[in-house]
Design a protein around this motif. Structure first.
Motif, PDB file in Angstrom:
ATOM      1  N   ALA A 274       5.420 -12.986  -3.977  1.00 28.77           N
ATOM      2  CA  ALA A 274       4.873 -12.767  -2.633  1.00 28.77           C
ATOM      3  C   ALA A 274       5.305 -11.412  -2.078  1.00 28.77           C
ATOM      4  O   ALA A 274       4.527 -10.729  -1.406  1.00 28.77           O
ATOM      5  N   GLY A 275       6.539 -11.014  -2.354  1.00 28.01           N
ATOM      6  CA  GLY A 275       6.988  -9.698  -1.899  1.00 28.01           C
ATOM      7  C   GLY A 275       6.241  -8.565  -2.570  1.00 28.01           C
ATOM      8  O   GLY A 275       5.943  -7.533  -1.937  1.00 28.01           O
ATOM      9  N   VAL A 276       5.914  -8.745  -3.847  1.00 29.21           N
ATOM     10  CA  VAL A 276       5.130  -7.734  -4.551  1.00 29.21           C
ATOM     11  C   VAL A 276       3.750  -7.610  -3.915  1.00 29.21           C
ATOM     12  O   VAL A 276       3.239  -6.501  -3.697  1.00 29.21           O
ATOM     13  N   TYR A 277       3.134  -8.758  -3.615  1.00 30.00           N
ATOM     14  CA  TYR A 277       1.826  -8.711  -2.957  1.00 30.00           C
ATOM     15  C   TYR A 277       1.910  -8.011  -1.607  1.00 30.00           C
ATOM     16  O   TYR A 277       1.008  -7.233  -1.247  1.00 30.00           O
ATOM     17  N   LEU A 278       2.960  -8.279  -0.858  1.00 25.69           N
ATOM     18  CA  LEU A 278       3.098  -7.652   0.461  1.00 25.69           C
ATOM     19  C   LEU A 278       3.136  -6.136   0.340  1.00 25.69           C
ATOM     20  O   LEU A 278       2.483  -5.425   1.127  1.00 25.69           O
ATOM     21  N   MET A 279       3.864  -5.623  -0.634  1.00 25.30           N
ATOM     22  CA  MET A 279       3.934  -4.175  -0.803  1.00 25.30           C
ATOM     23  C   MET A 279       2.631  -3.608  -1.355  1.00 25.30           C
ATOM     24  O   MET A 279       2.254  -2.475  -1.045  1.00 25.30           O
ATOM     25  N   LEU A 280       1.922  -4.390  -2.174  1.00 27.48           N
ATOM     26  CA  LEU A 280       0.599  -3.941  -2.631  1.00 27.48           C
ATOM     27  C   LEU A 280      -0.375  -3.865  -1.456  1.00 27.48           C
ATOM     28  O   LEU A 280      -1.181  -2.928  -1.368  1.00 27.48           O
ATOM     29  N   ARG A 281      -0.305  -4.819  -0.568  1.00 24.86           N
ATOM     30  CA  ARG A 281      -1.189  -4.787   0.599  1.00 24.86           C
ATOM     31  C   ARG A 281      -0.827  -3.627   1.511  1.00 24.86           C
ATOM     32  O   ARG A 281      -1.689  -3.040   2.167  1.00 24.86           O
ATOM     33  N   ALA A 282       0.457  -3.282   1.555  1.00 24.33           N
ATOM     34  CA  ALA A 282       0.918  -2.179   2.410  1.00 24.33           C
ATOM     35  C   ALA A 282       0.861  -0.841   1.691  1.00 24.33           C
ATOM     36  O   ALA A 282       1.541   0.108   2.113  1.00 24.33           O
ATOM     37  N   ALA A 283       0.068  -0.726   0.637  1.00 19.18           N
ATOM     38  CA  ALA A 283      -0.035   0.533  -0.118  1.00 19.18           C
ATOM     39  C   ALA A 283      -0.432   1.715   0.763  1.00 19.18           C
ATOM     40  O   ALA A 283       0.124   2.815   0.599  1.00 19.18           O
ATOM     41  N   PRO A 284      -1.371   1.581   1.730  1.00 22.40           N
ATOM     42  CA  PRO A 284      -1.662   2.735   2.590  1.00 22.40           C
ATOM     43  C   PRO A 284      -0.467   3.232   3.392  1.00 22.40           C
ATOM     44  O   PRO A 284      -0.349   4.429   3.656  1.00 22.40           O
ATOM     45  N   VAL A 285       0.426   2.328   3.779  1.00 21.31           N
ATOM     46  CA  VAL A 285       1.631   2.745   4.499  1.00 21.31           C
ATOM     47  C   VAL A 285       2.571   3.491   3.561  1.00 21.31           C
ATOM     48  O   VAL A 285       3.178   4.503   3.941  1.00 21.31           O
ATOM     49  N   LEU A 286       2.717   3.004   2.317  1.00 23.43           N
ATOM     50  CA  LEU A 286       3.568   3.696   1.348  1.00 23.43           C
ATOM     51  C   LEU A 286       3.019   5.074   1.007  1.00 23.43           C
ATOM     52  O   LEU A 286       3.790   6.010   0.754  1.00 23.43           O
ATOM     53  N   GLU A 287       1.700   5.214   0.993  1.00 22.70           N
ATOM     54  CA  GLU A 287       1.109   6.521   0.728  1.00 22.70           C
ATOM     55  C   GLU A 287       1.464   7.525   1.827  1.00 22.70           C
ATOM     56  O   GLU A 287       1.553   8.718   1.569  1.00 22.70           O
TER      57      GLU A 287
END
Length: 478
Positions: A274-287
């Motif tokens: 679930a944490g991996v999915y959360l960071m995948l969904r937040a990919a625009p923020v990481l960019e």
């Protein structure tokens, strides 16, 4: 490609079918009586099958039209002046892929549990929690806003704790569930603060508005670099707790106290990712935040090394699989930190399927190992690993003993985090009790009652302490 209306209805059916079964079955168990195992398992597995079919159709539509980014609004939960909680589902390549994975793994695990938990006193309770977990996880991966994602996140955490303590007649599962609960509560603060930050920075928690309508992984979010860094770090702190990253992931091997099907479902396939999915969904923020991406990659790499070293010296199968899962999830975070989002999604899907199979076969792993050793008994022992041949022997021994002790991470957490927090809590609790007693007058009444209760005792004590009268002699009488 399916029409948007039909695609939205399919996504809603996939999420709501296990939720409806949970509500109906729970009400029946609470108000009437426990139905037979056949009825309980049949109802839950039928709902999961329907969810899987709807997820597969939605996934196929998103594959045929890879630029699909559809927000489906199912209404609003509540509304107050200045804010409304809208129930919005998001249909795109990431969400539909995760919906298929969740439905498939839940269905396989449930079918396995029919025979595994046969005649178990908690059979109906397990399938009830399985339906609730499926509804929560499907809501999490299909959420179109951070608010709805938080609801699914908490449902997954609650069912995880309850299934760890499934065999509650023993003390060890209850203690393990308490440790999981405390870790989740601590790290979930990051998700709550992240949701508040998203509202503050972007004025909305909808992924479509904050991250834009571009297909996943999308472009950089329309948030400033400092705000994006703070938001990404808050979300990553929540992901660390749910995905058992170093140094807060020591609860993972303890969570294996639950039944084998729940271990496969939660900590082998679904919940741990679930944490991996959360960071995948937040990919625009990481960019938008290279600093946060670097933190994600570094923590993931450290977790991968820690999980590999500790997992290689474990004496039981479940603990070895738990640390192997931890190391693989750490590698996924490294991939996300480096910007390989699609690779991380493929890695997640493949690892979840493989680890689920290994967890379900964990009771037979010892027999398999014995058969393999018997088949190769006449062959020479394999060579040691490259590290053991390259590094000095003293360093190898130190690493081995440190791995056996799990690098004393739990001891350090207990000494520098848990114990100080417990002492602080006791001090605050004592202060609060005295403050409430002073405001309500309980202290004066208790003191008065103590004086009244002690008065007879004082009189009796005084009487006992008084000297006895001297005996009178004949001379004295005369």
């Amino acid at each position: 490609m399916l029409p948007d209306v039909l695609l939205g209805k399919l996504a809603a059916v996939a999420v709501l079918s296990p939720a409806v079964v949970f509500a109906a079955l729970g009400a029946y168990l609470l108000l009437l009586r426990t139905p037979s195992e056949r009825v309980v398992s049949g109802v839950v597995l039928s709902a999961l099958s329907l969810s899987l079919v709807a997820s597969l159709v939605a996934w196929g539509s998103s594959v045929v039209a890879p630029y699909t980014f559809l927000s489906v609004e199912l209404g609003h939960w509540f509304e107050v002046p200045g804010y409304a909680f809208h129930i919005v589902l998001l249909v795109d390549r990431l969400s539909t892929t995760m919906m298929v994975l969740v439905s498939l793994i839940a269905l396989v695990t449930g079918r396995f549990s029919v025979a595994y938990l046969h005649r178990e006193p908690g059979f109906a309770r397990f399938f009830l929690l399985l339906a609730l977990f499926s509804a929560g996880m499907l809501a999490l991966v299909s959420a179109g806003s951070m608010d709805l994602l938080f609801v699914g996140w908490e449902l997954v955490g609650a069912t995880s704790v309850l299934l760890v303590a499934f065999f509650h007649e023993r003390a060890a599962p209850a203690r393990a569930a308490l440790r999981v609960y405390i870790t989740y509560r601590l790290c979930d603060v990051g998700l709550l603060v992240g949701a508040v930050l998203m509202h503050s920075l972007a004025g909305s928690a909808s992924f479509g508005e904050v991250f834009g309508g571009a297909p996943w992984p999308g472009s950089a979010a329309a948030i400033g670099a400092p705000g994006a860094t703070a938001l990404a770090l808050c979300l990553f702190f929540a992901a660390m707790g749910k995905s058992a990253q170093f140094p807060v992931g020591t609860w993972l091997p303890r969570a294996m106290e639950g039944p084998t099907p729940s271990s496969a479902l939660f900590y082998g396939a679904i919940s741990i990712h679930a944490g991996v999915y959360l960071m995948l969904r937040a990919a625009p923020v990481l960019e938008r935040s290279p600093a946060a991406s670097a933190v994600v990659a570094c923590v993931g790499a450290l977790t991968a090394v820690y999980g590999t070293l500790v997992g290689r010296v474990q004496a039981d199968v479940k603990s070895a699989l738990a640390y192997a899962t931890m190391s693989q999830v750490g590698i996924m975070f490294v991939e996300i930190g480096l910007g390989y989002y699609r690779l991380a999604l493929v890695h997640l899907f493949a690892h979840a399927c493989l680890r689920c199979l290994q967890m379900l076969r964990a009771p037979a792993a010892l027999r398999d190992a014995q058969e393999i050793r018997a088949a190769h008994a006449s062959e020479p022992l394999p060579h040691l690993a490259i590290a053991a041949r390259v590094l000095p022997a003293s360093l190898v021994r130190r690493a081995y003993w440190a791995s056996l002790e799990r690098f004393q991470v739990e001891v350090l957490q207990q000494r520098f985090i848990a114990a100080p927090l417990m002492r602080l809590g006791q001090v605050i609790d004592g202060f609060e009790r005295r403050w409430v007693a002073a405001l309500s007058g309980l202290a004066e009444r208790d003191e008065g009652r103590a004086v009244e209760a002690g008065a007879p005792g004082e009189r009796a004590g005084a009487a006992a302490a008084a000297p006895a009268p001297a005996p009178q002699t004949k001379g004295a009488r005369s």
